[in-house]
Write a protein that holds these residues in place. Structure first.
Motif, PDB file in Angstrom:
ATOM      1  N   ALA A 115      -6.074  -4.372   2.091  1.00  0.00           N
ATOM      2  CA  ALA A 115      -6.457  -3.035   1.673  1.00  0.00           C
ATOM      3  C   ALA A 115      -7.958  -2.991   1.397  1.00  0.00           C
ATOM      4  CB  ALA A 115      -5.685  -2.628   0.421  1.00  0.00           C
ATOM      5  N   ARG A 116      -8.618  -1.968   1.925  1.00  0.00           N
ATOM      6  CA  ARG A 116     -10.059  -1.862   1.729  1.00  0.00           C
ATOM      7  C   ARG A 116     -10.388  -1.502   0.287  1.00  0.00           C
ATOM      8  NH1 ARG A 116     -10.923   1.470   7.410  1.00  0.00           N
ATOM      9  NH2 ARG A 116     -10.183  -0.218   8.753  1.00  0.00           N
ATOM     10  N   THR A 117      -9.584  -0.628  -0.300  1.00  0.00           N
ATOM     11  CA  THR A 117      -9.638  -0.360  -1.739  1.00  0.00           C
ATOM     12  C   THR A 117      -8.197  -0.201  -2.174  1.00  0.00           C
ATOM     13  OG1 THR A 117      -9.796   2.042  -1.414  1.00  0.00           O
ATOM     14  CG2 THR A 117     -11.865   0.829  -1.624  1.00  0.00           C
ATOM     15  N   HIS A 118      -7.897  -0.677  -3.373  1.00  0.00           N
ATOM     16  CA  HIS A 118      -6.497  -0.594  -3.789  1.00  0.00           C
ATOM     17  C   HIS A 118      -6.391  -0.668  -5.303  1.00  0.00           C
ATOM     18  CE1 HIS A 118      -2.454  -2.062  -4.828  1.00  0.00           C
ATOM     19  NE2 HIS A 118      -2.094  -1.326  -3.817  1.00  0.00           N
ATOM     20  N   ARG A 119      -5.566   0.179  -5.831  1.00  0.00           N
ATOM     21  CA  ARG A 119      -5.151   0.057  -7.222  1.00  0.00           C
ATOM     22  C   ARG A 119      -3.745   0.641  -7.293  1.00  0.00           C
ATOM     23  NH1 ARG A 119      -8.896   3.915  -7.009  1.00  0.00           N
ATOM     24  NH2 ARG A 119     -10.527   2.522  -7.714  1.00  0.00           N
ATOM     25  N   PRO A 120      -2.848   0.005  -8.036  1.00  0.00           N
ATOM     26  CA  PRO A 120      -1.483   0.550  -8.158  1.00  0.00           C
ATOM     27  C   PRO A 120      -1.524   2.000  -8.615  1.00  0.00           C
ATOM     28  CG  PRO A 120      -1.577  -1.663  -9.074  1.00  0.00           C
ATOM     29  CD  PRO A 120      -3.000  -1.271  -8.754  1.00  0.00           C
ATOM     30  N   GLY A 121      -0.732   2.822  -7.963  1.00  0.00           N
ATOM     31  CA  GLY A 121      -0.690   4.249  -8.295  1.00  0.00           C
ATOM     32  C   GLY A 121      -1.528   5.104  -7.378  1.00  0.00           C
ATOM     33  N   SER A 122      -2.488   4.508  -6.665  1.00  0.00           N
ATOM     34  CA  SER A 122      -3.319   5.269  -5.739  1.00  0.00           C
ATOM     35  C   SER A 122      -2.588   5.456  -4.420  1.00  0.00           C
ATOM     36  CB  SER A 122      -4.638   4.544  -5.487  1.00  0.00           C
ATOM     37  OG  SER A 122      -5.344   5.152  -4.410  1.00  0.00           O
ATOM     38  N   VAL A 123      -2.663   6.672  -3.879  1.00  0.00           N
ATOM     39  CA  VAL A 123      -2.121   6.925  -2.541  1.00  0.00           C
ATOM     40  C   VAL A 123      -3.237   7.003  -1.515  1.00  0.00           C
ATOM     41  CG1 VAL A 123      -0.006   8.027  -3.349  1.00  0.00           C
ATOM     42  CG2 VAL A 123      -2.048   9.436  -2.961  1.00  0.00           C
ATOM     43  N   GLY A 124      -4.419   6.577  -1.901  1.00  0.00           N
ATOM     44  CA  GLY A 124      -5.529   6.498  -0.960  1.00  0.00           C
ATOM     45  C   GLY A 124      -6.287   7.793  -0.816  1.00  0.00           C
ATOM     46  N   ALA A 145      -3.512   8.000   2.660  1.00  0.00           N
ATOM     47  CA  ALA A 145      -3.015   6.630   2.764  1.00  0.00           C
ATOM     48  C   ALA A 145      -4.091   5.673   2.287  1.00  0.00           C
ATOM     49  CB  ALA A 145      -2.611   6.286   4.200  1.00  0.00           C
ATOM     50  N   VAL A 146      -3.638   4.569   1.703  1.00  0.00           N
ATOM     51  CA  VAL A 146      -4.543   3.465   1.405  1.00  0.00           C
ATOM     52  C   VAL A 146      -4.875   2.794   2.728  1.00  0.00           C
ATOM     53  CG1 VAL A 146      -4.782   1.239   0.246  1.00  0.00           C
ATOM     54  CG2 VAL A 146      -3.591   3.123  -0.900  1.00  0.00           C
ATOM     55  N   ARG A 147      -6.139   2.667   3.034  1.00  0.00           N
ATOM     56  CA  ARG A 147      -6.561   2.118   4.326  1.00  0.00           C
ATOM     57  C   ARG A 147      -6.563   0.594   4.308  1.00  0.00           C
ATOM     58  NH1 ARG A 147      -7.975   7.168   4.411  1.00  0.00           N
ATOM     59  NH2 ARG A 147      -8.601   8.197   6.340  1.00  0.00           N
ATOM     60  N   VAL A 148      -6.202   0.028   5.456  1.00  0.00           N
ATOM     61  CA  VAL A 148      -6.175  -1.430   5.583  1.00  0.00           C
ATOM     62  C   VAL A 148      -6.867  -1.833   6.879  1.00  0.00           C
ATOM     63  CG1 VAL A 148      -3.976  -1.574   4.325  1.00  0.00           C
ATOM     64  CG2 VAL A 148      -3.972  -1.529   6.821  1.00  0.00           C
ATOM     65  N   GLY A 149      -7.274  -3.101   6.940  1.00  0.00           N
ATOM     66  CA  GLY A 149      -7.859  -3.650   8.150  1.00  0.00           C
ATOM     67  C   GLY A 149      -6.800  -4.268   9.035  1.00  0.00           C
ATOM     68  N   VAL A 191       0.845  -1.191   0.000  1.00  0.00           N
ATOM     69  CA  VAL A 191       0.000   0.000   0.000  1.00  0.00           C
ATOM     70  C   VAL A 191       0.882   1.243   0.000  1.00  0.00           C
ATOM     71  CG1 VAL A 191      -1.838  -1.218   1.213  1.00  0.00           C
ATOM     72  CG2 VAL A 191      -0.224   0.160   2.518  1.00  0.00           C
ATOM     73  N   GLU A 192       0.336   2.303  -0.548  1.00  0.00           N
ATOM     74  CA  GLU A 192       1.098   3.549  -0.642  1.00  0.00           C
ATOM     75  C   GLU A 192       0.428   4.634   0.187  1.00  0.00           C
ATOM     76  OE1 GLU A 192       3.150   4.342  -4.460  1.00  0.00           O
ATOM     77  OE2 GLU A 192       1.762   2.858  -5.291  1.00  0.00           O
ATOM     78  N   ARG A 193       1.247   5.617   0.525  1.00  0.00           N
ATOM     79  CA  ARG A 193       0.748   6.774   1.262  1.00  0.00           C
ATOM     80  C   ARG A 193       1.402   8.013   0.669  1.00  0.00           C
ATOM     81  NH1 ARG A 193       4.945   8.830   2.049  1.00  0.00           N
ATOM     82  NH2 ARG A 193       6.593   8.387   3.494  1.00  0.00           N
TER      83      ARG A 193
END
Length: 489
Positions: free
Chosen positions: A304-313, A295-299, A282-284
């Motif tokens: 990751a709750r939502t994720h795609r490469p390149g996204s910083v959340g 930040a990309v949020r995780v449990g 995950v990225e921030r």
């Protein structure tokens, strides 16, 4: 009790592991004692410089300064003499903290020196530090890279550290049970604030590798590490090693959270790591002046709750974020296409540049901080960065083109190992896209026309590189970021 580090209070948690740097390991009780022994020597100091080697002594020095209410100025040991002299003159520290035996360069020769012994003890484990200052008091003064002039000292108040670290804890389900592994330098907010102060604020622990190796990562994650922080260069080396290193693959698969920051991680490395380990990196997004913004949020399980490469959340708790046009008009589009400059506000921001009221005023649009970063927003509200306004936005033929998306397209070509994109003047287009490529096989680089067609097919014809230049390696700084100002035609 420390408002920044509640776990340093005397009590049964004193035996919990706090820090480990090679053979130097400290429990919370030992860290409290070492910081307490150093604290009286900082009394009356206006600021203290910290020779920020990747060592337990650096961590003790910064914690002692924060407990004593004295702003710390972390110094990069690799800084050149001229730049270091500017930083010392600008910050005017009362003394310098360093590990015993460290050779300090000439710009620090005139400062009183205090050697930091990681296992020193004060008057006793329950010795009380002085009352801490308020939330707006300076905690750290961190100098920026100085790409457009001498480095500026960003004054980070105590509330910014607390707000940013607590927002990350919320986004990543970060708790006292987490054991962070990293090998980041300690003169920057990524390695120092997130990588050392973050675990200490949570009551967890950090294991610093000293020097990054994939073997060190595998060893520490397999021995109880739950989180890994790194920069794209580190994750690229990890991705390349996964095919032949079963220990590394297993260790990463068992980690709760893998985080990359400081620059964009190419989609190809995301895909290789996920395919081999089942874990997503995950990225921030943050910067010196703002600490963490998104930040990309995780449990708790690291998913990751939502994720795609390149996204910083999405923006962190308490962070206000908007995109604006060149004239400052706010953008309302969440279409993944419309590019604007990121502006932010919130409790995580710095209070200003030391001794530079002019630069501080220029950095703000009212109470919004101008980051200089360009981004798009996806329909779910997540942010995708496309580059820096000064170096990564190419205005070609009436279009705004983000260097980052072109770089990612180039990196998906099998003949490309590394890529950077810049713009240069063009009589017809205004600017043209230039690709700087490190070939996977230097003896057989992919033809320029083939790369241009590859980008056009993935993105759009107007985003294709009009020139391709081949290099043996890209110029990078200590954090692994490509120094685009060093790229010249």
């Amino acid at each position: 009790m420390s408002s920044l580090f509640p776990a340093l209070a005397a009590g049964p948690d004193g035996l919990r592991p706090a820090l480990r740097f090679g053979e130097h390991a400290l429990t919370y009780g030992e860290l409290r004692a070492a910081a307490g022994a150093l604290g009286p020597r900082l009394a009356g100091a206006r600021r203290v410089a910290v020779w920020a080697t990747p060592s337990a002594g650096t961590a003790v020095a910064v914690v002692a300064a924060l407990l004593a209410g004295v702003p710390a100025v972390p110094l990069n040991p690799r800084t050149g003499t001229r730049e270091l002299a500017h930083i010392v003159a600008d910050s005017a520290p009362s003394l310098v903290l360093a590990a015993p035996g460290d050779d300090l360069p000439a710009p620090l020769a005139g400062l009183p020196r205090v050697d930091v012994a990681p296992h020193a003890r004060g008057d006793g484990p329950d010795a009380r530090p002085p009352a801490e200052p308020g939330a707006e008091a300076p905690a750290l003064i961190v100098y920026t890279s100085g790409t457009t002039g001498p480095p500026k000292g960003a004054v980070l108040p105590r509330r910014a550290l607390a707000a940013s670290l607590d927002a990350l804890a919320d986004a990543w389900a970060w708790t006292a049970d987490d054991v962070l592994v990293h090998a980041l330098p300690l003169f920057h907010v990524h390695g120092l604030v997130l990588g050392v102060l973050g675990p200490l604020r949570r009551g967890g622990s950090v294991r610093h590798l000293g020097r990054f190796t994939t073997g060190g990562v595998a060893r520490e994650l397999a021995a109880g590490g739950t989180m890994l922080f790194g920069v794209p260069t580190m994750y690229h080396r990890i991705a390349e090693a996964l095919g032949t290193d079963e220990d590394l693959t297993g260790a990463l698969a068992g980690a709760r959270l893998l985080v990359s920051g400081s620059a964009a991680l190419p989609p190809s490395d995301h895909e290789r790591i996920t395919a081999a380990t089942g874990r997503r990196v995950v990225e921030r997004y943050g910067m010196t002046e703002t600490l963490m913004l998104c930040a990309v949020r995780v449990g708790p399980d690291g998913a990751a709750r939502t994720h795609r490469p390149g996204s910083v959340g999405t923006p962190l708790r308490g962070v206000g974020l908007r995109l604006v046009e060149d004239d400052g008009t706010p953008l309302t589009a969440y279409d993944g296409e419309t590019i604007g400059e990121v502006q932010v506000r919130g409790p995580n921001l710095f209070t200003g540049y030391l001794n530079r009221p002019d630069a501080t005023a220029a950095a703000f649009d009212g109470d919004w901080f101008r980051t200089g970063d360009m981004a798009v927003r996806d329909p779910d509200g997540s942010l995708r960065l496309v580059g820096r306004r000064a170096t990564d936005l190419v205005k070609s033929g009436g279009f705004k083109i983000g260097a980052g998306e072109v770089e990612n397209a180039l990196l998906s070509h099998p003949g490309v190992r590394e890529a950077a994109v810049t713009g240069e003047p063009d009589a017809d287009l205004g600017e043209r896209v230039v690709a700087w490529v490190v070939p996977a096989d230097p003896a057989a680089p992919p033809p320029a026309g083939e790369l241009a067609d590859h980008v056009a097919a993935q993105l759009a014809p107007h985003k294709r590189p009009r020139a391709v230049r081949y290099l043996e390696e890209l110029p990078r700084n200590d954090m692994g970021k490509v120094m685009k100002r060093a790229l010249r035609g």
